[in-house]
Design a protein around this motif. Structure first.
Motif: not given
Lengths: 303, 445
Positions: A1-3, A5-10
């Motif tokens: 999981m790219t960074e 995407m992580k930020r997006k999920r957060t």
């Protein structure tokens, strides 16, 4: 999981959480408003209960701006400072006129309810289940009459009753009530709900029209009948204009006209009398609340 | 349908029915029950009643002789006695003794009188005798005086004749000196005779005067002596007393009432002696009955002298009494004097009776029972029961009506006309305290 995407999920979780908090806040606000209005609506009943056990001196002190025109506002206490049952005792043991008027009310109400049971129920059944010439016109006329306020009909009713020699008798109030259109309308709506197939099956089984009405119509339309009669009871129990218009003799007055008879300085007594007068319709309302809700809903939705 | 609340509704109706009955019962118990009546035209009758007591009438004494020992007193003060009733009895032995003493006294006085009469007769005889003697002395003195004067005058005349005869010629033969001497002798003799005559006259005059005085003294009646008459009077009095004692003795020593009446005073005591004052005092029945009663100042306004009075005693009514006097007393009340010419025997002193004086006013158009009239501070009012339509039907409520009392008695009050009308039902009686606006129930008439 790219960074990314992580930020997006957060961000999505934060958004979702914020949404939940916002919805929760709205829900709380709505509940608060609901509770506020509920309390506001129940407050007269609260006044009745507390006022009934409050002494006259205490009531005079709290309500003096209302009765004497003094500056300021009326105030109230949640619990009376000096609770007393004097008003209850006075109403129950020293007010024969209260009970006289109560039974007058019961006579009027019972007469109207019985009359409607024997007249309005068959009328609604006939309108709902039979086709005949002028049926629609009659139905429209029922609706028209139901829309008309009492003041419009008062003079004509008075003249008719006077002609029949029924003015200043309980019949002057009972007879117009018996022919109330609202109950017919409400029951009509419930009788329409009865499936035609059931009636056909009954006919095939050899049932006559009366038998169908009694054994099929009445059971299936019971909710409507009960709710109509219950609503009619509540209306009759508190009707004011008809007794004032058609009854001259005070001995025939119903309980709804009792409060004007109470003299000044009897505020506690008035509260207590009102509280007791509230009980019969309250009990009936609680007894038939399910039917009543459905009846009111039917009347509102299918109108 | 919720069966619980349906049942609750039914129970509620039952409860309401129960309290309907209870409240009706309580209401009928608590609502004041009143008596009503319309006003009437009426004369206000003032009936003044009082308890009167009989007063004593004309009082007179019952006398008896003094000095008698009282053995028994039979009556008390205030007791009514008939004529002939024995009031008291004296001791008969002491009475007899008193009689004997009295007789002795009378006898002594009589003896005194007899002695006095004898003495007086002797004195009179002596006096007459003395008078006779002095009369004789006087007459003798007069005779002696006359004789002496006659002789003196004769001697004087002889002397005078001798002088005359000498002067006429008797001196012849005598010298001048002899003649002169003779003449002087004659004149000397003449003067001596004349002096002797005068002395005799004086002496005899004194003697006659003395005799006349003696006669005069003898003729006087002497010292007056009335003792006999006085004794006679005493005897008469004692004889009167003796008669009274004898009469009392004949009656057995009983002092009796001569007329019917009430004993007002007992002035003798058993064991004491009677005095010369009254033994008893009584009132006679001959003066009629006399009552006195005290009435209030309020009642006194309605009573006048001459008003007829009904007197009732022991269930008997006497209609012939009248008011003869009204006297104001210090407390503001009035004392009535009520008299009748009869019935004295029915009203002995101290007897009480109920008196009634009835006076009637003019006819008033609006008269109500006094119980219907109420007074509060400066307000006088009546309650009128008026019918009103209520929830429970036609009911009566009180209304206060201010009125003015024109006249009243203990039962009725006359009110000013025009305030009440003939249809008003005036509340005359209530079983509870009423206020204006109260709901009331009329009692069955």
């Amino acid at each position: 999981m790219t960074e990314k995407m992580k930020r997006k999920r957060t961000a999505e979780r934060k958004t979702a959480a914020a949404g939940r908090i916002c919805r929760r806040a709205i829900w709380i606000c709505l509940k608060a408003i609901q509770i506020f209005f509920a309390v506001f609506m129940v407050s007269p009943l609260f006044f009745l209960v507390t006022g009934s056990i409050m002494g006259e001196a205490e009531l005079s002190e709290y309500l003096s701006p209302v009765f004497t025109g003094q500056e300021g506002y009326a105030c109230w206490r949640l619990i009376p400072l000096y609770p007393t049952l004097k008003n209850v005792v006075e109403v129950l043991f020293d007010s024969p006129e209260f009970f006289h008027m109560f039974w007058n009310t019961m006579k009027l109400t019972a007469g109207i309810i019985l009359g409607q049971t024997f007249l309005a129920v068959p009328a609604a059944w006939g309108l709902a289940r039979y086709s005949f010439f002028g049926k629609k016109a009659i139905y429209q006329m029922y609706l028209l009459l139901m829309m008309m306020p009492f003041q419009v009909m008062m003079l004509s009713e008075y003249l008719v009753l006077e002609g029949m020699g029924l003015n200043n008798t309980l019949w002057a109030v009972i007879l117009p009530g018996v022919f109330s259109t609202f109950s017919v309308f409400l029951m009509y709506r419930f009788f329409l709900e009865v499936p035609e197939e059931i009636l056909e099956a009954a006919r095939v089984d050899g049932a006559g029209e009366m038998r169908m009405f009694l054994l099929v119509g009445l059971p299936l339309g019971r909710t409507g009948i009960v709710s109509a009669l219950l609503l009619q009871f509540l209306e009759c129990f508190s009707m004011i204009e008809q007794p004032i218009a058609f009854l001259k003799d005070k001995t025939l007055y119903p309980l709804s006209l009792y409060l004007p008879e109470i003299a000044m300085g009897q505020t506690g007594f008035a509260f207590c009398a009102s509280l007791i007068a509230l009980l019969p319709p309250l009990f009936l309302f609680l007894a038939g609340s399910d039917n009543l809700a459905r009846g009111i809903a039917a009347g509102a939705v299918k109108l | 349908m919720n069966k619980f609340w349906a049942k609750a509704f039914v129970i509620l109706l039952a409860v309401m029915l129960f309290f309907t009955v209870v409240s009706r019962a309580a209401d009928s118990f608590l609502v004041a029950q009143v008596s009503v009546e319309p006003f009437t035209a009426k004369k206000i009758e003032h009936i003044v009643s009082a308890v009167a007591s009989a007063e004593k009438g004309l009082e007179f004494p019952v006398m008896t002789e003094a000095g008698l020992l009282v053995r028994t007193v039979y009556v008390q003060e205030g007791e009514f006695v008939e004529a002939g009733t024995v009031l008291a009895e004296v001791d008969p032995e002491q009475l007899a003794e008193t009689e004997r003493d009295l007789r002795d006294e009378i006898r002594a006085l009589q003896l005194q009188n007899e002695a006095a009469e004898q003495n007086q007769a002797a004195a009179r005889e002596e006096k007459e005798k003395q008078k006779k003697r002095t009369q004789e002395d006087y007459e003798r003195a007069q005779k002696k005086q006359e004789e002496a004067l006659r002789r003196g005058e004769e001697e004087l005349q002889q002397a005078e004749d001798a002088i005359d005869s000498f002067s006429a010629g008797g001196a012849e033969g005598m010298t001048q000196e002899e003649a002169e001497t003779k003449k002087a002798e004659l004149w000397q003799a003449y003067f001596e005779k004349k002096q002797a005559l005068e002395d005799t006259e004086e002496t005899m005059e004194e003697a006659v005067t003395a005799a006349a005085r003696a006669l005069e003294d003898a003729s006087e009646t002497g010292t007056a002596d009335n003792s006999a008459e006085i004794n006679a009077l005493s005897i008469a009095q004692k004889e009167e007393s003796l008669k009274a004692y004898e009469k009392l003795e004949e009656e057995g020593g009983k002092i009796m009432a001569e007329t019917a009446g009430t004993v007002t005073g007992v002035l003798v005591q058993t064991g004491q002696k009677t005095t010369d004052t009254a033994a008893f005092t009584m009132t006679s029945t001959e003066g009629g009955a006399r009552l006195s009663a005290e009435i209030s100042k309020e009642d006194a306004r309605y009573v006048e002298v001459g008003d007829a009075v009904t007197v009732e005693k022991s269930g008997t009514k006497y209609e012939d009494f009248s008011v003869t006097g009204i006297k104001q007393t210090e407390g503001g009340a009035a004392e009535l004097t009520i008299t009748s010419e009869e019935h004295a025997e029915s009203f002995p002193m101290g007897e009480s009776a109920e008196i009634t004086v009835t006076k009637q006013s003019e006819v008033y158009n609006t008269a109500v029972p006094l119980a219907a009239v109420h007074t509060e501070q400066n307000s006088t009012y009546v309650y009128v029961a008026e019918q009103k339509s209520t929830v429970l039907g036609k009911q009566y409520f009180t209304r206060k009506v201010e009125v003015k009392i024109l006249e009243k008695n203990s039962s009725y009050a006359a009110l000013e006309d025009g305030v009440l009308n003939s249809e008003n039902l005036i509340v005359t009686d209530s079983d509870t305290y009423l206020q204006a606006g109260d709901r009331v129930r009329l009692r069955q008439q």
